[in-house]
Design an enzyme around this catalytic site. Structure first.
Site, PDB file in Angstrom:
ATOM      1  N   GLU A 310      17.710  -1.949  -6.382  1.00 34.60           N
ATOM      2  CA  GLU A 310      16.442  -1.896  -7.097  1.00 34.60           C
ATOM      3  C   GLU A 310      16.556  -2.758  -8.351  1.00 34.60           C
ATOM      4  O   GLU A 310      17.646  -2.971  -8.878  1.00 34.60           O
ATOM      5  CB  GLU A 310      16.098  -0.453  -7.482  1.00 34.60           C
ATOM      6  CG  GLU A 310      16.090   0.525  -6.319  1.00 34.60           C
ATOM      7  CD  GLU A 310      14.914   0.332  -5.392  1.00 34.60           C
ATOM      8  OE1 GLU A 310      14.058  -0.521  -5.699  1.00 34.60           O
ATOM      9  OE2 GLU A 310      14.842   1.019  -4.366  1.00 34.60           O
ATOM     10  N   ASP A 335       1.022   7.323   8.416  1.00 36.02           N
ATOM     11  CA  ASP A 335       1.548   7.901   7.187  1.00 36.02           C
ATOM     12  C   ASP A 335       1.354   6.942   6.014  1.00 36.02           C
ATOM     13  O   ASP A 335       1.130   7.384   4.876  1.00 36.02           O
ATOM     14  CB  ASP A 335       3.033   8.227   7.357  1.00 36.02           C
ATOM     15  CG  ASP A 335       3.609   8.924   6.138  1.00 36.02           C
ATOM     16  OD1 ASP A 335       3.226  10.077   5.865  1.00 36.02           O
ATOM     17  OD2 ASP A 335       4.446   8.301   5.448  1.00 36.02           O
TER      18      ASP A 335
END
Length: 400
Positions: A310, A335
């Site tokens: 990240e 979803d």
């Protein structure tokens, strides 16, 4: 040869001359060869070799200045080399050297203190300790039944640890649960190189942003390390096959928000590298996660762990993250739509669903991805898909 000469080898004092080979023999076979003083002598000899190589390099650097000098003869070089060898021995013994011998003495002294100096056989001690645990008559134990495992016992985690005990990849150990996946694991992974986990993923995913349904922003542009499974193989042989598989499922999900289904497929293609970097479960099965959505506190379904990179404030941070796992790609599409509908920050994007390019731009503004070109890339892929479909409808195979 006179025996008195043989007895005198290695017994005389150290002359300090580099031509005296007896002093080197004394280091090897002398009476004090295992003493503390001998450690310093050996270290000084090593330092003298190092100094001699350094002097050779210095002399060779000055050879260009000696061209045309009548005194720069082979005889001069021979005596100069003899002088340098003696100088290196004298510097290491008398002038304190450059400190290399002192460092070696400290290291060798620690090794000597940690070694077994009592002359005992370490294998004998192991044999004595293990004698009481092993039966003296193995045939007497042959008829005994093995203990039955406990009911409901799950040894899958231990088996995974055993299976990944030999590989040196820290990423694979973390995925197996050998290293905790909490925040301390992220600090432990800081020592890893940038590409230390790349061999586990043959096709790096595009820049993207992870999501969490509990309102916590997660940074994108991550790359995922997965267990080493069937490298080089992909579920889809080409981009055309990926589109043909995903488009019917994307159309059903796109109807719920009124967006062009091609843009959902294009987004999935960008996120997964046309299906070549889909997150895998620990057993090797596909998680069918097309959009990199993390589990979050509200998710109660299956999950798949992966080592991700990240970007926080422009700095790469490695962490273990849990991603949602679905039973099918169709469930992943639905979803994803539910995820957008359940987060207020994406309301502007949903209101712009009639204009798919505006829809992607609003997603990017809402923090969907950190890549400033994310919306443009998705739109470019969608337009490319439209060209493929037009060519296919005309009955001409697409180029490339």
């Amino acid at each position: 040869m006179d025996s008195r000469l043989l007895s005198g080898i290695g017994a005389g004092p150290d002359s300090g001359s580099y031509t005296d080979l007896n002093r080197l023999n004394q280091l090897k076979v002398g009476k004090d060869r295992d003493g503390e003083a001998n450690i310093r002598k050996v270290a000084q000899e090593f330092e003298s070799l190092f100094l001699n190589e350094m002097l050779k390099s210095m002399r060779s650097a000055n050879e260009a200045l000696g061209d045309g000098n009548f005194m720069n003869s082979q005889t001069t070089k021979q005596y100069q080399d003899m002088y340098d060898q003696q100088l290196s021995v004298s510097l290491s013994k008398n002038a304190g050297g450059i400190g290399l011998a002192d460092v070696l003495v400290r290291q060798l002294s620690k090794m000597k203190q940690g070694s077994r100096g009592n002359g005992e056989n370490p294998f004998a001690r192991v044999a004595e300790n293990g004698a009481g645990r092993w039966p003296s008559n193995p045939s007497a134990q042959a008829g005994k039944a093995l203990p039955m495992p406990e009911a409901g016992r799950d040894d899958s985690k231990l088996l995974n640890q055993r299976r990944l005990a030999l590989p040196g990849k820290l990423a694979e150990r973390m995925l197996a649960g050998i290293v905790p996946s909490a925040s301390p694991a992220a600090s432990q992974m800081q020592s890893l190189g940038q590409d230390s986990y790349l061999p586990a993923q043959s096709y790096p995913a595009a820049s993207r942003r992870g999501f969490s349904t509990d309102g916590v922003d997660s940074q994108g542009s991550r790359r995922i390390a997965q267990p080493p499974l069937a490298r080089g193989k992909s579920m889809f042989a080409s981009a055309d096959e990926f589109i043909a598989t995903m488009l019917p499922m994307a159309q059903k999900a796109a109807e719920r928000i009124g967006v062009d289904a091609r843009y959902l497929v294009a987004q999935a293609a960008l996120e997964t590298g046309w299906g070549k970097s889909i997150i895998r479960q620990q057993d090797g099965g596909s998680s069918h996660n097309l959009f990199g959505i993390k589990t979050g506190s509200r998710w109660d379904g299956a999950s798949a762990r992966a080592l991700t990179t990240e970007y926080e404030g422009g700095k790469a941070v490695k962490e273990i993250a849990a991603f949602r796992s679905y039973s099918s790609f169709e469930q992943s599409f639905h979803d994803y739509v539910s995820f957008l509908q359940g987060n207020d920050r994406y309301q502007n994007a949903l209101d712009s669903a009639a204009n798919p390019e505006r829809f992607m731009q609003e997603l990017q503004r809402a923090g969907y991805a950190t890549d400033p070109q994310y919306a443009r890339k998705v739109a470019q892929i969608a337009r490319q898909m439209q060209t493929y479909q037009a060519v296919a409808a005309a009955g001409t195979p697409p180029l490339g």
